[in-house]
Scaffold this active site. Sequence first.
Site, PDB file in Angstrom:
ATOM      1  N   TYR A  72       0.841  -1.207   0.000  1.00  0.00           N
ATOM      2  CA  TYR A  72       0.000   0.000   0.000  1.00  0.00           C
ATOM      3  C   TYR A  72       0.873   1.253   0.000  1.00  0.00           C
ATOM      4  O   TYR A  72       0.621   2.201  -0.733  1.00  0.00           O
ATOM      5  CB  TYR A  72      -0.920   0.001   1.227  1.00  0.00           C
ATOM      6  CG  TYR A  72      -1.962   1.093   1.186  1.00  0.00           C
ATOM      7  CD1 TYR A  72      -3.251   0.820   0.724  1.00  0.00           C
ATOM      8  CD2 TYR A  72      -1.660   2.402   1.570  1.00  0.00           C
ATOM      9  CE1 TYR A  72      -4.203   1.823   0.657  1.00  0.00           C
ATOM     10  CE2 TYR A  72      -2.606   3.411   1.499  1.00  0.00           C
ATOM     11  CZ  TYR A  72      -3.882   3.113   1.052  1.00  0.00           C
ATOM     12  OH  TYR A  72      -4.830   4.097   0.972  1.00  0.00           O
ATOM     13  N   PHE A 124      -7.221  19.213 -25.254  1.00  0.00           N
ATOM     14  CA  PHE A 124      -7.960  17.968 -25.469  1.00  0.00           C
ATOM     15  C   PHE A 124      -9.321  18.069 -24.777  1.00  0.00           C
ATOM     16  O   PHE A 124      -9.498  18.849 -23.843  1.00  0.00           O
ATOM     17  CB  PHE A 124      -7.154  16.779 -24.942  1.00  0.00           C
ATOM     18  CG  PHE A 124      -7.860  15.474 -25.194  1.00  0.00           C
ATOM     19  CD1 PHE A 124      -8.077  15.025 -26.483  1.00  0.00           C
ATOM     20  CD2 PHE A 124      -8.335  14.709 -24.141  1.00  0.00           C
ATOM     21  CE1 PHE A 124      -8.758  13.842 -26.724  1.00  0.00           C
ATOM     22  CE2 PHE A 124      -9.011  13.516 -24.371  1.00  0.00           C
ATOM     23  CZ  PHE A 124      -9.226  13.087 -25.663  1.00  0.00           C
ATOM     24  N   ASP A 125     -10.286  17.252 -25.210  1.00  0.00           N
ATOM     25  CA  ASP A 125     -11.663  17.432 -24.705  1.00  0.00           C
ATOM     26  C   ASP A 125     -11.823  17.200 -23.200  1.00  0.00           C
ATOM     27  O   ASP A 125     -12.585  17.911 -22.549  1.00  0.00           O
ATOM     28  CB  ASP A 125     -12.691  16.631 -25.514  1.00  0.00           C
ATOM     29  CG  ASP A 125     -12.371  15.157 -25.638  1.00  0.00           C
ATOM     30  OD1 ASP A 125     -11.211  14.796 -25.438  1.00  0.00           O
ATOM     31  OD2 ASP A 125     -13.280  14.375 -25.940  1.00  0.00           O
ATOM     32  N   ASP A 215       0.670  18.910 -21.460  1.00  0.00           N
ATOM     33  CA  ASP A 215      -0.161  17.720 -21.521  1.00  0.00           C
ATOM     34  C   ASP A 215       0.696  16.771 -22.343  1.00  0.00           C
ATOM     35  O   ASP A 215       0.803  16.900 -23.560  1.00  0.00           O
ATOM     36  CB  ASP A 215      -1.499  18.033 -22.204  1.00  0.00           C
ATOM     37  CG  ASP A 215      -2.330  16.771 -22.413  1.00  0.00           C
ATOM     38  OD1 ASP A 215      -1.757  15.666 -22.363  1.00  0.00           O
ATOM     39  OD2 ASP A 215      -3.540  16.897 -22.644  1.00  0.00           O
ATOM     40  N   ALA A 217       0.825  13.479 -23.000  1.00  0.00           N
ATOM     41  CA  ALA A 217       0.382  12.139 -23.406  1.00  0.00           C
ATOM     42  C   ALA A 217       1.236  11.538 -24.541  1.00  0.00           C
ATOM     43  O   ALA A 217       1.588  10.377 -24.499  1.00  0.00           O
ATOM     44  CB  ALA A 217      -1.092  12.187 -23.823  1.00  0.00           C
ATOM     45  N   LYS A 258      -0.890   6.316 -23.636  1.00  0.00           N
ATOM     46  CA  LYS A 258      -0.391   6.613 -24.984  1.00  0.00           C
ATOM     47  C   LYS A 258       1.098   6.246 -25.053  1.00  0.00           C
ATOM     48  O   LYS A 258       1.433   5.090 -25.215  1.00  0.00           O
ATOM     49  CB  LYS A 258      -0.605   8.093 -25.326  1.00  0.00           C
ATOM     50  CG  LYS A 258      -2.044   8.437 -25.699  1.00  0.00           C
ATOM     51  CD  LYS A 258      -2.917   8.661 -24.515  1.00  0.00           C
ATOM     52  CE  LYS A 258      -4.253   9.244 -24.855  1.00  0.00           C
ATOM     53  NZ  LYS A 258      -5.126   9.318 -23.678  1.00  0.00           N
ATOM     54  N   HIS A 450     -20.432  13.440 -26.654  1.00  0.00           N
ATOM     55  CA  HIS A 450     -20.148  12.499 -27.746  1.00  0.00           C
ATOM     56  C   HIS A 450     -20.062  11.043 -27.283  1.00  0.00           C
ATOM     57  O   HIS A 450     -20.306  10.137 -28.051  1.00  0.00           O
ATOM     58  CB  HIS A 450     -18.882  12.900 -28.498  1.00  0.00           C
ATOM     59  CG  HIS A 450     -17.660  12.943 -27.646  1.00  0.00           C
ATOM     60  ND1 HIS A 450     -17.471  13.893 -26.679  1.00  0.00           N
ATOM     61  CD2 HIS A 450     -16.580  12.136 -27.593  1.00  0.00           C
ATOM     62  CE1 HIS A 450     -16.320  13.676 -26.084  1.00  0.00           C
ATOM     63  NE2 HIS A 450     -15.760  12.618 -26.613  1.00  0.00           N
TER      64      HIS A 450
HETATM   65  N1  F0G Z   1      -4.665  14.637 -23.115  1.00  0.00           N
HETATM   66  C1  F0G Z   1      -4.635  14.217 -24.390  1.00  0.00           C
HETATM   67  C2  F0G Z   1      -3.847  14.975 -25.409  1.00  0.00           C
HETATM   68  C3  F0G Z   1      -5.341  13.065 -24.738  1.00  0.00           C
HETATM   69  O1  F0G Z   1      -5.318  12.663 -26.008  1.00  0.00           O
HETATM   70  C4  F0G Z   1      -6.065  12.364 -23.744  1.00  0.00           C
HETATM   71  C5  F0G Z   1      -6.834  11.169 -24.071  1.00  0.00           C
HETATM   72  C6  F0G Z   1      -6.049  12.846 -22.431  1.00  0.00           C
HETATM   73  C7  F0G Z   1      -5.336  13.990 -22.152  1.00  0.00           C
HETATM   74  C8  F0G Z   1      -6.789  12.153 -21.326  1.00  0.00           C
HETATM   75  O2  F0G Z   1      -6.146  11.002 -20.964  1.00  0.00           O
HETATM   76  O3  F0G Z   1      -7.754   9.162 -21.518  1.00  0.00           O
HETATM   77  O4  F0G Z   1      -5.842   8.792 -19.961  1.00  0.00           O
HETATM   78  O5  F0G Z   1      -7.755  10.177 -19.259  1.00  0.00           O
HETATM   79  N2  F0G Z   1      -7.075  10.829 -25.239  1.00  0.00           N
HETATM   80  C9  F0G Z   1      -7.750   9.625 -25.687  1.00  0.00           C
HETATM   81  C10 F0G Z   1      -7.944   9.729 -27.164  1.00  0.00           C
HETATM   82  C11 F0G Z   1      -8.970   9.265 -24.945  1.00  0.00           C
HETATM   83  O6  F0G Z   1      -8.670   8.877 -27.712  1.00  0.00           O
HETATM   84  O7  F0G Z   1      -7.360  10.595 -27.810  1.00  0.00           O
HETATM   85  P1  F0G Z   1      -6.924   9.707 -20.398  1.00  0.00           P
END
Ligand code: F0G
Length: 458
Positions: A72, A124-125, A215, A217, A258, A450
């Site tokens: 833990y 990102f969304d 960000d 990713a 990613k 979406h």
């Molecule tokens: N930032 C970027 C640039 C992303 O593409 C994503 C996720 C996230 C943050 C959020 O990360 O999914 O681990 O919570 N992108 C996926 C996509 C879902 O299909 O592009 P997460």
Amino acid sequence: MELPFAEPYKIKVVEPLRRSTREEREAWISESSYNLFKLRSEQVFIDLLTDSGTSAMSHNQWSEMMLGDESYAGSASFFKLKEVINKMLGMPLFVPTHQGRAAENLLFSAMLRKGDLVPGNAHFDTTKGHIEFRNAIAVDCTIDEASDTGLYHPFKGNIDLEKLEKVLRENPREKIPLCLITITCNTSGGQPVSMKNIKEVSSLCKKYGIPVFFDAARFAENAYFIKTREEEYAARDIDEIVLEMFSYADGATMSSKKDAIVNIGGFLACRDEKLFERISMYCILYEGYLTYGGLAGRDLAAIAQGLKEGCSFDYLESRVKQVEYLGRLLKNYGVPIQEPTGGHAVFVDANKMLPHIPREEFQAQSLAVELYLEGGVRGVEIGALLADRDPKTRENRYPRLELLRLAIPRRVYTVNHIEYVAACLGNIYERRDSIRRGFKIVREAPIMRHFTVELERC
Ligand code: F0G
């Protein structure tokens, strides 16, 4: 003759895929209210919905899973990951999170207040969702070239310094808690940000006393593009480029699903100890204790190994070249795409492909449904459906681009799969004039609609 590139790995485990008939797909997509998120995975032949958490781990990553320490507190796997993050990214402090959006939640819980502004490049969304959920504003300062899909620009993820400076100059310092650079920029097509731009944004923000966060990713794919498109970095190793990129940032959110090539996980890294204290509080509240943060020990170990593999040049080259190959095949069929192709996906310009469908009838969604019907291939709409409604006026927002994203999972599909996908789109392109009906919304959620939206044919 020059030898073609080939993947620097071979396949040890396979997962069967089931093909389906057009009649089956007609029924399944109608039962799913024309929302591809609602399909069951066995109803999909080639799944290009996302490259997130869908990649294939290596045998070394699976070995690391077995070595995971499930304590833990004080897990050895945490310290393994900490060492990699310190060494590769140069970030001294971090907490694990269950995925990228959880890192966003912690960061914005610690830094953001109602009415604040977060400038950046096409957030990102989920990032935008977290910002708007707190009644703050995500200000898109991406260069204009990014929205001209036919135009070649090596770094369409770049931030326009004039747009950024206008935001910094015209608003009080305390209203702008941070600037966020998304590397690569998913929303504008998996497009990279140049080292020059990262450096300039960082020094501009420093002048105004604003911290810069990444960000991150797809940071490794971004580093690959810096090496291959920015002359002064041609002779530098990916590791060196990554370290330099992060040297210009005060912190980063990461979706490990990613470029760390794992199925689940993320983290939030920073330098400032005071900020880290606040983040730690939210981490314990929302994710878990600081040395596991919403993940199992084995996940942390797999991320540590995946970060190293994700920064190998040979791997990155085969990855990006596979994406590029799909783009090239599509162009040969006449299919309009965002150029150049990005790191993780090919983005088809649905507005150019189906101009006779009105934007209110969701062109990119119409193309996504056609592609599924044609060959069981699942892509994802990055257009007006995803753009949601304006939080104040509740009117539909129409982004500059109406795209169908074909995201390629890492180390998963073969060249034959890629050629199959291209042929499906080639067929659709041939009969594009006969595709006349778009969609209307019959049910939607108040935010991030979406994922669950229900549609009907117009
Ligand atoms: N930032 C970027 C640039 C992303 O593409 C994503 C996720 C996230 C943050 C959020 O990360 O999914 O681990 O919570 N992108 C996926 C996509 C879902 O299909 O592009 P997460």
